[in-house]
Design a protein around this motif. Structure first.
Motif, short mmCIF file in Angstrom:
data_model
loop_
_atom_site.label_atom_id
_atom_site.label_comp_id
_atom_site.label_asym_id
_atom_site.label_seq_id
_atom_site.Cartn_x
_atom_site.Cartn_y
_atom_site.Cartn_z
N UNK A 143 24.98 46.96 51.21
CA UNK A 143 24.96 46.90 49.68
C UNK A 143 26.20 46.46 49.01
N UNK A 144 26.22 45.31 48.51
CA UNK A 144 27.52 45.05 48.25
C UNK A 144 27.77 44.86 46.56
N UNK A 145 29.02 44.94 46.30
CA UNK A 145 29.06 44.97 44.64
C UNK A 145 30.83 44.81 44.59
N UNK A 146 31.07 44.42 43.33
CA UNK A 146 32.57 44.72 42.90
C UNK A 146 32.77 45.68 41.78
N UNK A 147 33.76 45.69 41.16
CA UNK A 147 33.81 46.77 40.13
C UNK A 147 34.50 45.94 38.95
N UNK A 148 33.54 45.92 37.85
CA UNK A 148 33.66 45.46 36.74
C UNK A 148 34.78 46.08 35.78
N UNK A 149 36.06 45.94 35.78
CA UNK A 149 37.14 46.73 35.03
C UNK A 149 38.35 46.06 34.74
N UNK A 150 39.13 46.30 34.09
CA UNK A 150 40.42 45.74 33.67
C UNK A 150 41.68 46.80 33.43
N UNK A 151 41.19 48.02 33.99
CA UNK A 151 42.51 48.99 33.81
C UNK A 151 43.20 48.92 34.85
N UNK A 152 42.94 48.82 36.00
CA UNK A 152 44.16 48.61 37.23
C UNK A 152 44.55 47.28 37.53
N UNK A 153 44.21 46.20 37.27
CA UNK A 153 44.99 45.05 37.25
C UNK A 153 44.21 44.43 38.53
N UNK A 154 43.38 45.09 39.28
CA UNK A 154 42.56 44.49 40.25
C UNK A 154 41.38 43.62 39.69
N UNK A 155 41.39 42.26 39.81
CA UNK A 155 40.46 41.30 39.23
C UNK A 155 39.11 41.58 39.99
N UNK A 156 37.91 41.84 39.33
CA UNK A 156 36.61 41.73 39.93
C UNK A 156 36.16 40.50 40.53
N UNK A 157 35.30 40.47 41.42
CA UNK A 157 34.46 39.50 41.84
C UNK A 157 33.28 39.33 41.06
N UNK A 158 33.08 38.00 40.29
CA UNK A 158 31.92 38.17 39.38
C UNK A 158 30.73 38.19 40.02
N UNK A 159 29.87 38.82 39.50
CA UNK A 159 28.53 39.13 39.61
C UNK A 159 27.71 38.00 40.29
N UNK A 160 27.96 36.87 39.80
CA UNK A 160 27.21 35.86 40.46
C UNK A 160 27.59 35.32 41.78
N UNK A 161 28.93 35.71 42.08
CA UNK A 161 29.45 35.47 43.38
C UNK A 161 28.76 36.44 44.51
N UNK A 162 28.79 37.78 43.74
CA UNK A 162 28.09 38.71 44.57
C UNK A 162 26.69 38.62 45.02
N UNK A 163 26.10 38.04 43.99
CA UNK A 163 24.47 37.73 44.14
C UNK A 163 24.59 36.59 45.26
N UNK A 164 25.26 35.65 44.93
CA UNK A 164 25.15 34.71 46.13
C UNK A 164 25.49 34.77 47.35
N UNK A 165 26.62 35.73 47.66
CA UNK A 165 26.82 36.39 49.08
C UNK A 165 25.64 36.87 49.46
N UNK A 166 24.76 37.80 48.73
CA UNK A 166 23.57 38.31 49.35
C UNK A 166 22.55 37.37 49.65
N UNK A 167 22.40 36.10 48.77
CA UNK A 167 21.41 35.30 48.78
C UNK A 167 21.63 34.58 50.19
N UNK A 168 22.97 34.12 50.35
CA UNK A 168 23.29 33.51 51.62
C UNK A 168 23.27 34.23 52.85
N UNK A 169 23.42 35.58 52.68
CA UNK A 169 23.35 36.35 53.82
C UNK A 169 22.20 37.55 53.86
N UNK A 170 20.86 36.96 53.29
CA UNK A 170 19.72 37.76 53.04
C UNK A 170 19.30 38.50 54.12
N UNK A 171 19.79 38.26 55.44
CA UNK A 171 19.20 39.07 56.61
C UNK A 171 19.95 40.37 56.68
#
Length: 293
Positions: free
Chosen positions: A63-91
């Protein structure tokens, strides 16, 4: 909830319910360097191809995700890229969105778009870095989207490895990781599955109580090596919560290789191990043999 996915549970040895997709730019930040020191640098790849190869080679779903936040300076991976990763690796992959509740109506629109299009199968929230209490009404419009779809919301609980050792904890306030406010969410959204991520140190007993009391609440065991699990957590995982505890690693901070090796050494009953490693997640995500995939 029935999850449409390409996963075939019969081919899998486990389902890892807690896997972070990380931006390459995150590695350049002070908080990321401190987290690597805290957890120990695992040396595993963070690029998307490396994540897919790691899990596929081990026959573990993630189960993959990023964290949408701006406190720590760690840029999140956009949700659409996370979703595309899951679609590309649906198995092997299931995508969760992450949306900072402070984004308000714009964030709710993104959540609704992702859910309505079937691009994500849940929501990941990290109250300490997103700076909100789970029962704050600011988050309720997001819950309404996922509750209507009967999709799970996963909350970070307890101590935060991110920010540990950084001056001021990188601005992260641990109070937001207390699990008890999640009880209010479970009352107000009684049909929405909820996962409390991590052994909720130092509030493990409170997390167990919420999970025991509310039928839709689960605990994932990510973010800690099993050798550090409290005796109380092990006791309840073996008994009253044996159908409500989930395997999670916290990749890349803790790898499944390390977690599973340490899990073998703790006093979990033989008949409970397959429940934690795969079968409870199958039920949560609607991946049973007679359910549509």
């Amino acid at each position: 909830m029935t999850l449409r996915t390409g996963l075939d549970p019969s081919t899998l040895v486990a389902i890892d319910t807690h896997v972070h997709l990380e931006s390459a730019d995150a590695e350049k930040t002070e908080t990321d360097a401190a987290a690597r020191k805290y957890f120990g640098d695992t040396g595993v790849g963070r690029d998307l191809a490396a994540v897919a190869d790691y899990y596929r080679s081990r026959r573990i779903a993630c189960v993959v995700f990023s964290v949408d936040e701006h406190l720590t300076g760690r840029p999140p991976v956009p949700n659409d890229i996370v979703a595309q990763f899951a679609a590309d690796n649906a198995d092997i992959a299931i995508a969760f969105a992450s949306i900072d509740p402070h984004r308000g109506a714009e964030g709710v629109r993104e959540a609704r778009r992702l859910v309505d299009a079937g691009l994500v199968r849940g929501l990941k929230l990290h109250p300490p870095v997103q700076q909100f209490h789970p029962n704050d009404r600011i988050a309720y419009p997001l819950y309404e989207v996922f509750a209507a779809a009967r999709l799970p919301v996963l909350f970070h609980t307890g101590h935060s490895g991110i920010g540990t050792g950084v001056p001021g904890g990188a601005g992260i306030r641990l109070k937001y990781g207390h699990p008890m406010p999640i009880d209010d969410v479970a009352v107000d959204f009684p049909e929405m599955p909820i996962v409390m991520a991590h052994p909720a140190f130092p509030w493990q007993d409170e997390a167990i109580s919420v999970c025991l009391h509310k039928p839709t609440v689960y605990i994932d065991l990510s973010g800690w090596s099993p050798k550090y699990f409290s005796p109380t957590l092990i006791q309840y995982a073996n008994t009253l919560l044996k159908h409500k505890v989930l395997f999670g690693s916290d990749y890349p901070w803790i790898t499944p290789d390390r977690w599973l090796a340490d899990f073998e050494k703790i006093a979990i009953r033989d008949e409970v191990r397959p429940l934690i490693l795969k079968e409870n997640a199958m039920r949560l995500f609607g991946l049973g043999p007679d359910e549509e995939r």
